[in-house]
Design a protein around this motif. Structure first.
Motif, PDB file in Angstrom:
ATOM      1  N   ARG A  40       0.858  -1.064  -0.046  1.00  0.00           N
ATOM      2  CA  ARG A  40       0.004  -0.042  -0.039  1.00  0.00           C
ATOM      3  C   ARG A  40       0.822   1.170  -0.085  1.00  0.00           C
ATOM      4  N   ALA A  41       0.139   2.410  -0.264  1.00  0.00           N
ATOM      5  CA  ALA A  41       0.909   3.571  -0.136  1.00  0.00           C
ATOM      6  C   ALA A  41       1.714   4.061   1.045  1.00  0.00           C
ATOM      7  N   THR A  42       1.253   3.489   2.023  1.00  0.00           N
ATOM      8  CA  THR A  42       1.712   3.852   3.626  1.00  0.00           C
ATOM      9  C   THR A  42       2.445   2.637   4.247  1.00  0.00           C
ATOM     10  N   GLY A  43       2.730   1.611   3.413  1.00  0.00           N
ATOM     11  CA  GLY A  43       3.420   0.399   4.004  1.00  0.00           C
ATOM     12  C   GLY A  43       3.419  -0.853   3.328  1.00  0.00           C
ATOM     13  N   CYS A  44       4.089  -1.911   3.657  1.00  0.00           N
ATOM     14  CA  CYS A  44       4.500  -3.003   2.828  1.00  0.00           C
ATOM     15  C   CYS A  44       3.781  -4.432   3.434  1.00  0.00           C
ATOM     16  N   GLY A  45       2.974  -4.026   4.217  1.00  0.00           N
ATOM     17  CA  GLY A  45       2.263  -5.326   4.905  1.00  0.00           C
ATOM     18  C   GLY A  45       2.940  -5.910   6.169  1.00  0.00           C
ATOM     19  N   THR A  46       2.409  -7.032   6.607  1.00  0.00           N
ATOM     20  CA  THR A  46       2.792  -7.569   8.035  1.00  0.00           C
ATOM     21  C   THR A  46       3.126  -8.994   7.789  1.00  0.00           C
ATOM     22  N   PRO A  47       4.215  -9.339   7.641  1.00  0.00           N
ATOM     23  CA  PRO A  47       4.782 -10.865   7.773  1.00  0.00           C
ATOM     24  C   PRO A  47       4.298 -11.462   9.114  1.00  0.00           C
ATOM     25  N   PRO A  48       4.506 -12.861   9.124  1.00  0.00           N
ATOM     26  CA  PRO A  48       4.249 -13.617  10.361  1.00  0.00           C
ATOM     27  C   PRO A  48       5.574 -13.351  11.247  1.00  0.00           C
ATOM     28  N   THR A  49       5.476 -13.282  12.793  1.00  0.00           N
ATOM     29  CA  THR A  49       6.522 -12.883  13.456  1.00  0.00           C
ATOM     30  C   THR A  49       7.669 -14.119  13.525  1.00  0.00           C
ATOM     31  N   THR A  50       7.310 -15.228  13.506  1.00  0.00           N
ATOM     32  CA  THR A  50       8.335 -16.120  13.427  1.00  0.00           C
ATOM     33  C   THR A  50       7.961 -17.170  12.293  1.00  0.00           C
ATOM     34  N   ALA A  51       8.998 -18.126  11.941  1.00  0.00           N
ATOM     35  CA  ALA A  51       8.902 -19.176  10.922  1.00  0.00           C
ATOM     36  C   ALA A  51       9.863 -20.237  11.099  1.00  0.00           C
ATOM     37  N   ASP A  52       9.655 -21.325  10.658  1.00  0.00           N
ATOM     38  CA  ASP A  52      10.674 -22.327  10.781  1.00  0.00           C
ATOM     39  C   ASP A  52      11.610 -22.388   9.284  1.00  0.00           C
ATOM     40  N   ALA A  53      12.792 -22.623   9.610  1.00  0.00           N
ATOM     41  CA  ALA A  53      13.764 -22.838   8.256  1.00  0.00           C
ATOM     42  C   ALA A  53      13.163 -23.586   7.297  1.00  0.00           C
ATOM     43  N   GLY A  54      13.186 -23.086   6.011  1.00  0.00           N
ATOM     44  CA  GLY A  54      12.686 -23.863   4.887  1.00  0.00           C
ATOM     45  C   GLY A  54      12.090 -22.977   4.048  1.00  0.00           C
ATOM     46  N   ARG A  55      11.089 -23.655   3.234  1.00  0.00           N
ATOM     47  CA  ARG A  55      10.307 -22.825   2.045  1.00  0.00           C
ATOM     48  C   ARG A  55       9.451 -21.763   2.701  1.00  0.00           C
ATOM     49  N   VAL A  56       9.404 -20.506   2.179  1.00  0.00           N
ATOM     50  CA  VAL A  56       8.467 -19.489   2.580  1.00  0.00           C
ATOM     51  C   VAL A  56       7.874 -18.995   1.482  1.00  0.00           C
ATOM     52  N   ASP A  57       6.603 -18.926   1.373  1.00  0.00           N
ATOM     53  CA  ASP A  57       5.818 -18.361   0.230  1.00  0.00           C
ATOM     54  C   ASP A  57       5.036 -17.425   0.641  1.00  0.00           C
ATOM     55  N   ILE A 105      10.306  -7.873   4.482  1.00  0.00           N
ATOM     56  CA  ILE A 105       9.969  -7.566   3.181  1.00  0.00           C
ATOM     57  C   ILE A 105      10.092  -6.274   2.786  1.00  0.00           C
ATOM     58  N   ARG A 106      10.736  -5.562   1.838  1.00  0.00           N
ATOM     59  CA  ARG A 106      10.864  -4.305   1.315  1.00  0.00           C
ATOM     60  C   ARG A 106      10.242  -3.958  -0.154  1.00  0.00           C
ATOM     61  N   CYS A 107       9.174  -2.893   0.201  1.00  0.00           N
ATOM     62  CA  CYS A 107       8.461  -2.620  -1.246  1.00  0.00           C
ATOM     63  C   CYS A 107       9.318  -1.315  -1.468  1.00  0.00           C
ATOM     64  N   VAL A 108       9.676  -1.196  -2.900  1.00  0.00           N
ATOM     65  CA  VAL A 108       9.968  -0.102  -3.455  1.00  0.00           C
ATOM     66  C   VAL A 108       9.002   0.584  -4.513  1.00  0.00           C
ATOM     67  N   LEU A 109       8.348   1.502  -4.392  1.00  0.00           N
ATOM     68  CA  LEU A 109       7.194   2.065  -5.300  1.00  0.00           C
ATOM     69  C   LEU A 109       7.801   2.856  -6.381  1.00  0.00           C
ATOM     70  N   SER A 110       7.383   2.875  -7.407  1.00  0.00           N
ATOM     71  CA  SER A 110       7.880   3.461  -8.615  1.00  0.00           C
ATOM     72  C   SER A 110       7.612   4.922  -8.438  1.00  0.00           C
ATOM     73  N   ASP A 111       6.931   5.561  -7.338  1.00  0.00           N
ATOM     74  CA  ASP A 111       7.003   6.869  -7.178  1.00  0.00           C
ATOM     75  C   ASP A 111       8.023   7.462  -6.130  1.00  0.00           C
ATOM     76  N   GLY A 112       8.818   6.397  -5.936  1.00  0.00           N
ATOM     77  CA  GLY A 112       9.913   6.923  -5.020  1.00  0.00           C
ATOM     78  C   GLY A 112       9.823   6.504  -3.450  1.00  0.00           C
ATOM     79  N   LYS A 113       8.530   5.938  -3.150  1.00  0.00           N
ATOM     80  CA  LYS A 113       8.353   5.658  -1.660  1.00  0.00           C
ATOM     81  C   LYS A 113       9.141   4.373  -1.310  1.00  0.00           C
ATOM     82  N   VAL A 114       9.685   4.127  -0.365  1.00  0.00           N
ATOM     83  CA  VAL A 114      10.184   2.795   0.108  1.00  0.00           C
ATOM     84  C   VAL A 114       9.440   2.318   1.315  1.00  0.00           C
ATOM     85  N   HIS A 115       9.098   1.293   1.405  1.00  0.00           N
ATOM     86  CA  HIS A 115       8.557   0.647   2.886  1.00  0.00           C
ATOM     87  C   HIS A 115       9.274  -0.559   3.246  1.00  0.00           C
ATOM     88  N   THR A 116       9.546  -0.832   4.456  1.00  0.00           N
ATOM     89  CA  THR A 116       9.997  -2.305   4.755  1.00  0.00           C
ATOM     90  C   THR A 116       9.276  -2.574   6.009  1.00  0.00           C
TER      91      THR A 116
END
Length: 388
Positions: A40-57, A105-116
């Protein structure tokens, strides 16, 4: 001549890989971690706080009205997966295999905004964790481009001198000498493999094949080294060939005069580190581009020299990201060069590619395949990731 593989530039889809270029297709295996991520224009979402090593999707949706580049990064800013071009309203997978560590996760928007996003922690072990790539700012390719342009500045006059020698041979009717000097000029051009995309119409004028010409070898517009090759090895007279050698000298001189205003695309260097020899496999080892001289294996050798020059100017960037890769590539190039020179006869003449032994062909194919596999990592390794 053999530049088809890069005439349409594709987005780099690196690292293991993050992107499905068809619409967001669900992964066929269960995800160890992940879930939806909304850009979104104001952020890049919220990933889970923890995960086990291995595949992430992650399924990443662009909920903005601008384009987004999305990276999965660690605390050292290394990139583990990416979506290089996410269009508004579209969902694509961001997937890889992670070892223990902290990521975001980092999102770089084409309007110059960068959210992590906030960081998430991965714990445990996995045997196939992806090795992240150190981001490459665009400006880091400036020095290699300058170095390569400087090398071209010394190589082009040699091509001109060789072309003038070839023209002089034909002018005095010495076609035997012209055959020898044709090869010198041709190989001088073939070593410039990373620059073809910068030469514009000069490339076809200097080294074009009959591909795409309506009348094939009889087409009156066919010019350059391959047209001269065809004439020399198909019984044309010096009078017939002379206009071609004169035009060659004019074209090379025109290229030299125009070169200061031409640009070498920084992205071409990492791509051509792999694609020079990819085209060699397609056009030289098969002799597809041979117009009668039977020297396509000599051309293949010149292509290895061109590849080595590209690797030389990219050395600081490669060594900084994958220590030991260049040494391995150098050994593999030397091995392939030995394979190629072993096909020469007792007089030193190059054997036509179709006439080499089965054992020689198998050895060349195997060693070139291994070299191409290792070279194929470089475009991803050195893809610009300015805001990763």
């Amino acid at each position: 001549m053999r530049r088809a593989s890069w005439q349409v530039r594709l987005a780099v889809l690196p690292i293991a890989t993050a992107v499905a270029v068809a619409a967001g297709v669900a992964q066929s295996h269960p995800a160890a971690a992940g879930g939806p991520i909304a850009v979104r224009a104001t952020g890049c979402g919220t990933p889970p706080t923890t995960a086990d090593a291995g595949r992430v999707d992650f399924a990443v949706t662009d909920d903005t009205n601008v384009f987004a580049t999305v990276y999965l990064v660690d605390t050292a800013n290394r990139v583990y997966a990416e979506i290089p071009w996410l269009t508004p309203g579209r969902t694509l997978p961001l997937a890889t295999t992670l070892g223990a560590g902290r990521y975001a996760i980092r999102c770089v928007l084409s309007d110059g905004k960068v959210h992590t996003t906030s960081q998430f922690s991965v714990s445990g072990t996995t045997s196939d964790a992806v090795a992240g790539y150190k981001p490459l700012p665009d400006l880091d390719l400036t020095a290699p481009v300058k170095a390569y342009r400087a090398w071209l500045g010394t190589a082009l006059p040699k091509l001109l001198a060789a072309s003038q020698t070839l023209d002089a041979d034909v002018a005095r009717g010495d076609l035997r000498a012209a055959k020898t000097d044709w090869l010198t000029a041709h190989l001088d051009y073939e070593r410039l493999g990373a620059a073809y995309n910068s030469f514009g119409d000069f490339d076809a004028a200097i080294d074009g094949t009959v591909a795409g010409l309506p009348d094939g070898t009889a087409d009156k517009s066919w010019a350059g080294l391959h047209a001269i090759e065809y004439g020399l090895w198909h019984g044309s007279s010096a009078t017939t060939i002379r206009p071609l050698t004169q035009a060659l000298v004019t074209s090379v001189q025109g290229l030299i005069d125009d070169f200061p205003s031409e640009e070498v695309d920084p992205g071409d260097l990492p791509l051509r580190a792999h694609e020079i020899l990819e085209n060699t496999l397609q056009f030289q080892i098969t002799a597809t581009a041979d117009a009668g001289s039977g020297t396509s294996l000599a051309t293949a050798y010149a292509n290895t020299e061109g590849t080595r020059e590209v690797l030389s100017v990219l050395a600081p960037l490669i060594d900084d990201r994958t220590p030991g890769l260049r040494a391995r590539l150098d050994t593999e190039i030397s091995t392939l060069q030995s394979d190629l020179t072993a096909t020469r006869d007792a007089s030193g003449a190059w054997t036509p590619a179709p006439a080499i032994t089965t054992a020689q062909r198998q050895r060349i194919d195997a060693d070139l395949d291994q070299l191409l596999e290792d070279l194929s990592t470089i475009p991803d390794l050195l893809a610009p990731r300015t805001n990763a």
